[in-house]
Design a protein around this motif. Structure first.
Motif, PDB file in Angstrom:
ATOM      1  N   VAL A 138       0.842  -1.192   0.000  1.00  0.00           N
ATOM      2  CA  VAL A 138       0.000   0.000   0.000  1.00  0.00           C
ATOM      3  C   VAL A 138       0.883   1.250   0.000  1.00  0.00           C
ATOM      4  N   VAL A 139       0.340   2.315  -0.522  1.00  0.00           N
ATOM      5  CA  VAL A 139       1.058   3.591  -0.582  1.00  0.00           C
ATOM      6  C   VAL A 139       1.548   3.972   0.819  1.00  0.00           C
ATOM      7  N   GLY A 140       2.843   4.323   0.912  1.00  0.00           N
ATOM      8  CA  GLY A 140       3.424   4.740   2.181  1.00  0.00           C
ATOM      9  C   GLY A 140       4.182   3.658   2.909  1.00  0.00           C
ATOM     10  N   ASN A 141       3.820   2.392   2.673  1.00  0.00           N
ATOM     11  CA  ASN A 141       4.603   1.299   3.250  1.00  0.00           C
ATOM     12  C   ASN A 141       5.936   1.180   2.528  1.00  0.00           C
ATOM     13  N   ARG A 142       6.791   0.340   3.067  1.00  0.00           N
ATOM     14  CA  ARG A 142       8.084   0.066   2.434  1.00  0.00           C
ATOM     15  C   ARG A 142       8.148  -1.387   1.960  1.00  0.00           C
ATOM     16  N   ILE A 143       9.073  -1.636   1.049  1.00  0.00           N
ATOM     17  CA  ILE A 143       9.265  -3.004   0.543  1.00  0.00           C
ATOM     18  C   ILE A 143       9.445  -3.973   1.700  1.00  0.00           C
ATOM     19  N   GLY A 144      10.182  -3.554   2.722  1.00  0.00           N
ATOM     20  CA  GLY A 144      10.428  -4.440   3.859  1.00  0.00           C
ATOM     21  C   GLY A 144       9.172  -4.876   4.589  1.00  0.00           C
ATOM     22  N   ASP A 145       8.109  -4.090   4.494  1.00  0.00           N
ATOM     23  CA  ASP A 145       6.852  -4.492   5.137  1.00  0.00           C
ATOM     24  C   ASP A 145       6.266  -5.720   4.444  1.00  0.00           C
ATOM     25  N   ILE A 146       6.408  -5.777   3.120  1.00  0.00           N
ATOM     26  CA  ILE A 146       6.002  -6.963   2.354  1.00  0.00           C
ATOM     27  C   ILE A 146       6.875  -8.148   2.762  1.00  0.00           C
ATOM     28  N   SER A 147       8.188  -7.906   2.745  1.00  0.00           N
ATOM     29  CA  SER A 147       9.153  -8.966   3.046  1.00  0.00           C
ATOM     30  C   SER A 147       8.912  -9.568   4.430  1.00  0.00           C
ATOM     31  N   HIS A 148       8.747  -8.709   5.403  1.00  0.00           N
ATOM     32  CA  HIS A 148       8.617  -9.152   6.793  1.00  0.00           C
ATOM     33  C   HIS A 148       7.332  -9.948   7.004  1.00  0.00           C
ATOM     34  N   ALA A 149       6.245  -9.502   6.390  1.00  0.00           N
ATOM     35  CA  ALA A 149       4.971 -10.217   6.549  1.00  0.00           C
ATOM     36  C   ALA A 149       5.086 -11.638   6.025  1.00  0.00           C
ATOM     37  N   ILE A 150       5.746 -11.794   4.891  1.00  0.00           N
ATOM     38  CA  ILE A 150       5.902 -13.125   4.289  1.00  0.00           C
ATOM     39  C   ILE A 150       6.817 -13.996   5.145  1.00  0.00           C
ATOM     40  N   LEU A 236       1.072  -6.910  -9.390  1.00  0.00           N
ATOM     41  CA  LEU A 236       0.095  -5.997  -8.804  1.00  0.00           C
ATOM     42  C   LEU A 236       0.548  -4.552  -8.940  1.00  0.00           C
ATOM     43  N   ALA A 237      -0.433  -3.667  -8.960  1.00  0.00           N
ATOM     44  CA  ALA A 237      -0.177  -2.235  -9.028  1.00  0.00           C
ATOM     45  C   ALA A 237      -0.452  -1.604  -7.675  1.00  0.00           C
ATOM     46  N   ILE A 238       0.389  -0.636  -7.295  1.00  0.00           N
ATOM     47  CA  ILE A 238       0.174   0.142  -6.084  1.00  0.00           C
ATOM     48  C   ILE A 238      -0.730   1.312  -6.457  1.00  0.00           C
ATOM     49  N   THR A 239      -1.893   1.406  -5.848  1.00  0.00           N
ATOM     50  CA  THR A 239      -2.847   2.469  -6.166  1.00  0.00           C
ATOM     51  C   THR A 239      -3.314   3.157  -4.889  1.00  0.00           C
ATOM     52  N   ALA A 240      -3.949   4.308  -5.059  1.00  0.00           N
ATOM     53  CA  ALA A 240      -4.486   5.045  -3.910  1.00  0.00           C
ATOM     54  C   ALA A 240      -5.563   4.255  -3.190  1.00  0.00           C
ATOM     55  N   ASP A 241      -6.160   3.288  -3.887  1.00  0.00           N
ATOM     56  CA  ASP A 241      -7.223   2.471  -3.299  1.00  0.00           C
ATOM     57  C   ASP A 241      -6.716   1.121  -2.791  1.00  0.00           C
ATOM     58  N   GLY A 242      -5.399   0.962  -2.718  1.00  0.00           N
ATOM     59  CA  GLY A 242      -4.827  -0.301  -2.264  1.00  0.00           C
ATOM     60  C   GLY A 242      -4.238  -1.092  -3.422  1.00  0.00           C
ATOM     61  N   PRO A 243      -3.662  -2.257  -3.125  1.00  0.00           N
ATOM     62  CA  PRO A 243      -3.048  -3.065  -4.178  1.00  0.00           C
ATOM     63  C   PRO A 243      -4.096  -3.620  -5.140  1.00  0.00           C
ATOM     64  N   GLN A 244      -3.815  -3.526  -6.436  1.00  0.00           N
ATOM     65  CA  GLN A 244      -4.687  -4.103  -7.447  1.00  0.00           C
ATOM     66  C   GLN A 244      -3.951  -5.243  -8.135  1.00  0.00           C
ATOM     67  N   ILE A 245      -4.444  -6.454  -7.967  1.00  0.00           N
ATOM     68  CA  ILE A 245      -3.828  -7.616  -8.601  1.00  0.00           C
ATOM     69  C   ILE A 245      -4.189  -7.610 -10.089  1.00  0.00           C
ATOM     70  N   LEU A 246      -3.173  -7.645 -10.935  1.00  0.00           N
ATOM     71  CA  LEU A 246      -3.384  -7.567 -12.379  1.00  0.00           C
ATOM     72  C   LEU A 246      -3.435  -8.942 -13.035  1.00  0.00           C
ATOM     73  N   THR A 247      -3.053  -9.983 -12.309  1.00  0.00           N
ATOM     74  CA  THR A 247      -2.982 -11.323 -12.890  1.00  0.00           C
ATOM     75  C   THR A 247      -4.045 -12.237 -12.278  1.00  0.00           C
ATOM     76  N   GLN A 248      -5.258 -11.739 -12.198  1.00  0.00           N
ATOM     77  CA  GLN A 248      -6.378 -12.577 -11.790  1.00  0.00           C
ATOM     78  C   GLN A 248      -7.600 -12.185 -12.603  1.00  0.00           C
TER      79      GLN A 248
END
Length: 249
Positions: A138-150, A236-248
């Motif tokens: 999501v906008v404002g988070n960092r790549i590491g937030d994705i990494s850490h959650a996984i 996925l795309a980072i958008t103002a409305d949250g992540p949008q998955i493009l491959t579904q």
């Protein structure tokens, strides 16, 4: 350099992603004991041609196929083969679709016939890890937030997270900045901005995260200890409305 996409460019990538998602939907019905990953690769080639698209990874640094097909202990970049899949195997099919110069990338792991409880739990955990990572995109988070959650989710369940291969930016090139590790501390790395397009593609192993690459083909990456590996990936795309998955679909 990170390439920010316009809404129109993201929509072009979504069209490539829809084709890719429809292929995975069809592959899911094809996976059964006796089929070969070579047959799946040939199907993908035909389907892409019929839909005006191209397999972007074919020819990439000499890679010879439209798909990667990674079976059991193969982490990624496995070559399609004429060897029949057997009951109990797991196989990851990964591909990059080029539609009018815009790309989409997605991998999915499949069980063949009746798989073991261990294999089923690995697939479920890896898929869940992907979506937990996407929630952090999501906008404002960092790549590491994705990494850490996984990483946190995977390791709490007893799995290791592959270090040698990561997610990445994507657009008109297969690999763009930023790279997206699936391990590491929260709050670190590039800050996410609207218009960024990424792949998130965790690879989880039953045993060690260490990988070895087959000398024979120079591509096939396996778990060092020969234990199972699985991968799920979305663009996925980072958008103002949250992540949008493009491959579904």
């Amino acid at each position: 350099m990170i390439v920010i996409k316009t809404k129109e460019e993201i929509e072009l990538m979504r069209q490539a992603g829809i084709i890719l998602a429809s292929i995975h939907q069809k592959i899911a019905t094809m996976i059964q004991p006796g089929i070969t990953t070579w047959e799946i690769d040939q199907f993908v080639e035909r389907y892409l041609k019929e839909h005006g698209a191209k397999p972007e990874q074919k020819g990439y640094h000499g890679y010879p196929y439209a798909t990667c097909a990674s079976i059991n202990d193969v982490i990624c970049h496995g070559f399609p083969s004429k060897k029949e899949l057997k009951n109990g195997d797991i196989v990851t099919i990964d591909m990059v679709v080029n539609l009018n110069g815009w790309l989409a990338d997605s991998a999915w792991s499949y069980g063949v016939g009746q798989i073991s409880e261990e294999a089923d739990r690995l697939l479920t955990t890896t898929k869940d890890a992907l979506y937990l990572g996407i929630e952090q995109a999501v906008v404002g988070n960092r790549i590491g937030d994705i990494s850490h959650a996984i990483q946190t989710f995977a390791e709490e369940r007893g799995y290791s997270v592959v270090r040698d291969f990561t997610g990445h930016g994507i657009g008109q090139k297969m690999h763009e900045d930023p790279y997206v590790p699936h391990f590491g501390p929260a709050g670190k790395g590039v800050r996410l901005k609207e218009g960024m397009v990424l792949t998130i593609e965790p690879m989880l192993n039953v045993g060690t995260y260490h990988a070895v690459v087959d000398e024979e083909d120079g591509w096939t990456a396996r778990t060092r200890d020969g234990k199972l590996s699985a991968q799920y990936e979305h663009t996925l795309a980072i958008t103002a409305d949250g992540p949008q998955i493009l491959t579904q679909l």
